[in-house]
Design an enzyme around this catalytic site. Structure first.
Site, PDB file in Angstrom:
ATOM      1  CE  LYS A 213      -4.953  -2.307   8.382  1.00  0.00           C
ATOM      2  NZ  LYS A 213      -3.753  -3.137   8.598  1.00  0.00           N
ATOM      3  CD  GLU A 288       1.614  11.242  13.111  1.00  0.00           C
ATOM      4  OE1 GLU A 288       2.454  11.484  12.218  1.00  0.00           O
ATOM      5  OE2 GLU A 288       1.754  10.385  13.972  1.00  0.00           O
ATOM      6  CB  CYS A 322       6.013   9.670  12.723  1.00  0.00           C
ATOM      7  SG  CYS A 322       5.568   9.128  14.357  1.00  0.00           S
ATOM      8  CD  GLU A 419       8.642   9.358   6.335  1.00  0.00           C
ATOM      9  OE1 GLU A 419       8.477   9.546   7.542  1.00  0.00           O
ATOM     10  OE2 GLU A 419       7.694   9.152   5.554  1.00  0.00           O
TER      11      GLU A 419
HETATM   12  P1  NAP Z   1       0.897   2.679   5.138  1.00  0.00           P
HETATM   13  O1  NAP Z   1       0.942   1.842   3.946  1.00  0.00           O
HETATM   14  O2  NAP Z   1       0.260   4.004   5.043  1.00  0.00           O
HETATM   15  O3  NAP Z   1       0.226   1.797   6.296  1.00  0.00           O
HETATM   16  C1  NAP Z   1      -0.355   2.313   7.468  1.00  0.00           C
HETATM   17  C2  NAP Z   1      -1.629   1.548   7.781  1.00  0.00           C
HETATM   18  O4  NAP Z   1      -2.609   1.792   6.776  1.00  0.00           O
HETATM   19  C3  NAP Z   1      -1.433   0.035   7.805  1.00  0.00           C
HETATM   20  O5  NAP Z   1      -2.218  -0.513   8.822  1.00  0.00           O
HETATM   21  C4  NAP Z   1      -1.907  -0.360   6.437  1.00  0.00           C
HETATM   22  O6  NAP Z   1      -2.274  -1.712   6.324  1.00  0.00           O
HETATM   23  C5  NAP Z   1      -3.093   0.560   6.262  1.00  0.00           C
HETATM   24  N1  NAP Z   1      -3.551   0.737   4.891  1.00  0.00           N
HETATM   25  C6  NAP Z   1      -2.886   0.499   3.738  1.00  0.00           C
HETATM   26  N2  NAP Z   1      -3.664   0.778   2.685  1.00  0.00           N
HETATM   27  C7  NAP Z   1      -4.857   1.193   3.160  1.00  0.00           C
HETATM   28  C8  NAP Z   1      -6.070   1.625   2.562  1.00  0.00           C
HETATM   29  N3  NAP Z   1      -6.235   1.690   1.234  1.00  0.00           N
HETATM   30  N4  NAP Z   1      -7.098   1.989   3.355  1.00  0.00           N
HETATM   31  C9  NAP Z   1      -6.964   1.952   4.688  1.00  0.00           C
HETATM   32  N5  NAP Z   1      -5.853   1.539   5.310  1.00  0.00           N
HETATM   33  C10 NAP Z   1      -4.793   1.171   4.566  1.00  0.00           C
HETATM   34  O7  NAP Z   1       2.325   2.933   5.671  1.00  0.00           O
HETATM   35  P2  NAP Z   1       3.432   1.803   5.901  1.00  0.00           P
HETATM   36  O8  NAP Z   1       3.472   0.823   4.784  1.00  0.00           O
HETATM   37  O9  NAP Z   1       3.231   1.288   7.272  1.00  0.00           O
HETATM   38  O10 NAP Z   1       4.723   2.664   5.827  1.00  0.00           O
HETATM   39  C11 NAP Z   1       5.061   3.290   4.620  1.00  0.00           C
HETATM   40  C12 NAP Z   1       5.524   4.657   4.918  1.00  0.00           C
HETATM   41  O11 NAP Z   1       4.587   5.384   5.730  1.00  0.00           O
HETATM   42  C13 NAP Z   1       6.780   4.725   5.728  1.00  0.00           C
HETATM   43  O12 NAP Z   1       7.916   4.448   4.986  1.00  0.00           O
HETATM   44  C14 NAP Z   1       6.703   6.141   6.206  1.00  0.00           C
HETATM   45  O13 NAP Z   1       7.051   7.004   5.178  1.00  0.00           O
HETATM   46  C15 NAP Z   1       5.253   6.344   6.501  1.00  0.00           C
HETATM   47  N6  NAP Z   1       4.941   6.155   7.911  1.00  0.00           N
HETATM   48  C16 NAP Z   1       4.674   7.261   8.671  1.00  0.00           C
HETATM   49  C17 NAP Z   1       4.362   7.108   9.993  1.00  0.00           C
HETATM   50  C18 NAP Z   1       4.052   8.261  10.866  1.00  0.00           C
HETATM   51  O14 NAP Z   1       3.885   8.066  12.058  1.00  0.00           O
HETATM   52  N7  NAP Z   1       3.912   9.470  10.361  1.00  0.00           N
HETATM   53  C19 NAP Z   1       4.326   5.836  10.552  1.00  0.00           C
HETATM   54  C20 NAP Z   1       4.582   4.729   9.741  1.00  0.00           C
HETATM   55  C21 NAP Z   1       4.875   4.924   8.429  1.00  0.00           C
HETATM   56  P3  NAP Z   1      -1.176  -2.842   5.993  1.00  0.00           P
HETATM   57  O15 NAP Z   1      -0.773  -3.367   7.290  1.00  0.00           O
HETATM   58  O16 NAP Z   1      -1.878  -3.846   5.161  1.00  0.00           O
HETATM   59  O17 NAP Z   1      -0.060  -2.183   5.246  1.00  0.00           O
END
Ligand code: NAP
Ligand code: MG
Length: 517
Positions: A213, A288, A322, A419
């Site tokens: 996904k 990660e 990240c 962050e």
């Molecule tokens: P996120 O909300 O954790 O989203 C990452 C992925 O998980 C997306 O595909 C998201 O779907 C999915 N997801 C959301 N809720 C879920 C659930 N309950 N069960 C399974 N999958 C689920 O992160 P984000 O919104 O992309 O970014 C928010 C923050 O994450 C950033 O500001 C940053 O702090 C952190 N981040 C870290 C990294 C890294 O590489 N370490 C990368 C990106 C972001 P949707 O598309 O529907 O949201």
């Protein structure tokens, strides 16, 4: 050629099914890009079961690129069933490891390389990545990742173990490394194709099948990848791609009884949720997660290099990185000079159309993220940090943010702890020579993804690298990730590695077999 022929022969020409692809086509970046927009399940592009779609947006101008299928729970069940069938009964499981490697190395990676301009253009319009960077990093490293892991396919080996003999008989114990089965992969939006590659390449090299996904806001390169994988000759059901919501598709995948492993990159709160969901059938997980990586700059460093690398540590990929340096600690005696050099360099950065080859800094990934970043800067100001430059949206269409610098950031502040995931440099001073003091402050965070230190004193550098609680330490460099080096965090930045040999083992299980004779 030979490989293509072997794959064809293996699959049997008669099994060759016509791949029907409906594209959204656009003339952009002096080329025509053809973008699949439907769910990819069991080797076919199909609409979501309930027909639902959503729009994916170009952050450079806010325009709609395509209406993309939004997978439903029924689609998740279909995709998991296809992946299970492909794993248990399909040709994938019978394929020689060498052929599996060749499929990844030559057919897929070569095809991705042939399409690199198209992939990079799609990545750029969907995620706002600067095209030159998308070509080199987002797409370039993705191709390298498939090539690297392809090499592991026929080198997955167990061991022979000397156990206690059941005298007078003898025993032999050996281990086999097996694929786990159906894996779910859930990824974020910052490097859409590269995150897919980091996880899928290891997963496929190990012999698993997968349902992936992508982030809702950046589905297009994943779907293009699905097309290329089918054209490369991957058997149906091995790779399934489901654009859709995390709360629905991601959650259902994480809970699904037929999924045996989840590989996730994203935020720490979502990572915790996934671990809970995965507990339903005790899936193996690797996470990660977020970071707030400290970068320590000592006065005995090569200053211009530290400025250049320090800027890359923060502003690379508009800060949506990240391992971005979330906090810089600069030794008092060089602090002011460091800051003024950074500000000078920021003035030279060209902000604009990400497809323009001279652009250094593109739009943030999506509107909500930009808004979160502006809020973050507001908070910094309210807390009393000094805003040296930036902090505002750029006056132009799209979701652009000025490269920002904060100084006088104290340990208790929100911006010192949380962050941003954007182009915000957060600088704190430390007292001259206070190595242990700065180390303590650098480690006072629940994150532990990456870190860095600039100094010419090798003893000090190695001491710091030993004490920093982070999965990656860069010395006199930054952002130097490589497909062969393990990548992943400590503490609440998660566990389990991407890249390198360790990543392969995230997608394998060990079986111990004992014979008596
Ligand atoms: P996120 O909300 O954790 O989203 C990452 C992925 O998980 C997306 O595909 C998201 O779907 C999915 N997801 C959301 N809720 C879920 C659930 N309950 N069960 C399974 N999958 C689920 O992160 P984000 O919104 O992309 O970014 C928010 C923050 O994450 C950033 O500001 C940053 O702090 C952190 N981040 C870290 C990294 C890294 O590489 N370490 C990368 C990106 C972001 P949707 O598309 O529907 O949201
Ligand atoms: Mg988008």
């Amino acid at each position: 050629d030979f490989i293509q022929m072997s794959v064809r022969k293996f699959r049997g020409e008669d099994k060759e099914e016509e791949l029907v692809i409906d594209y959204v086509s656009k003339n952009v970046n002096n080329m025509t890009v053809n973008m699949p927009y439907q769910c990819f399940i069991n080797g076919q592009f199909i609409n979501a079961d309930d027909g639902k779609t959503y729009d994916t947006i170009n952050p450079a101008d806010g325009s709609i690129i395509a209406s993309v299928s939004s997978a439903s729970l029924a689609d998740v069940d279909k995709a998991v069933a296809a992946a299970k069938e492909a794993f248990e009964n399909g040709e994938w499981g019978r394929m020689n490891a060498i052929l599996r490697g060749n499929l990844m190395l030559q057919l897929l990676a070569d095809l991705m390389e042939e399409h690199q301009e198209e992939l990079a253009t799609i990545e750029s319009i969907d995620s706002g990545a600067v095209y030159t960077l998308a070509l080199k990093t987002h797409v370039g490293m993705s191709v390298q990742t498939f090539r690297y892991f392809a090499g592991w396919c026929d080198k997955i080996q167990g061991a022979t173990i000397p156990i206690n003999q059941a005298r007078p008989n003898h025993n032999l114990t050996f281990t086999k490394k097996e694929p786990i089965g159906v894996c779910a992969i859930v990824i974020p939006w910052n490097y859409p194709l590269m995150m897919l590659a980091w996880k899928s390449a290891a997963c496929l090299a190990a012999g698993n099948t997968l349902v992936l996904k992508p982030a809702q806001v950046t589905p297009l390169t994943s779907l293009k990848f699905a097309e290329l994988s089918a054209k490369a000759g991957f058997p149906k059901g091995v790779i399934n791609i489901l654009p859709g919501s995390g709360g629905l598709v991601g959650q259902h995948l994480s809970e699904h009884p037929d999924v045996r492993k989840v590989g996730f990159t994203g935020s720490t709160p979502t990572g915790k949720q996934i671990m809970k969901s995965a507990a339903t059938n005790l899936k193996k997980v690797s996470l990660e997660l977020g970071g707030k990586s400290p970068l320590i700059i000592f006065s005995d460093c090569e200053l211009d290099r530290a400025v250049k690398m320090g800027m890359g540590a923060v502003y690379f990929n508009k800060g949506e990185n990240c391992i971005a340096a979330g906090r810089l600690f600069v030794e008092e005696s060089i602090h002011d000079e460091f800051v003024s050099k950074v500000v000078e360099e920021i003035k030279k950065m060209k902000i604009g159309d990400p497809l323009d080859r001279s652009t250094d800094h593109g739009p943030q990934n999506h509107k909500a993220h930009l808004e979160k970043l502006l809020q973050y800067c507001e908070t910094g100001l309210k807390e009393g940090a000094t805003l040296v430059c930036g902090g505002r949206q750029v006056r132009r269409p799209g979701f652009f943010m000025e490269p920002t610098v904060f100084t006088d950031v104290e340990d208790h502040m929100y911006i010192a702890q949380e962050e941003s995931f954007g182009p915000v440099m957060v600088i704190s001073k430390f007292k001259n020579g206070d190595v242990d003091g700065v180390l303590r402050r650098a480690n006072t965070t629940e994150y532990g993804l990456a870190s860095g230190v600039f100094t010419k004193d090798i003893s000090k550098a190695l001491y710091i690298s030993e004490k920093l609680e982070a999965g990656t330490v860069f010395i006199n460099t930054y952002n130097k990730t490589d497909v062969a080096a393990p990548f992943g965090g400590f503490k609440q930045s998660g566990f389990g590695k991407d890249l390198g040999e360790e990543a392969l083992h995230e997608y394998l299980r060990t079986k111990a077999i004992t014979v008596e004779y």
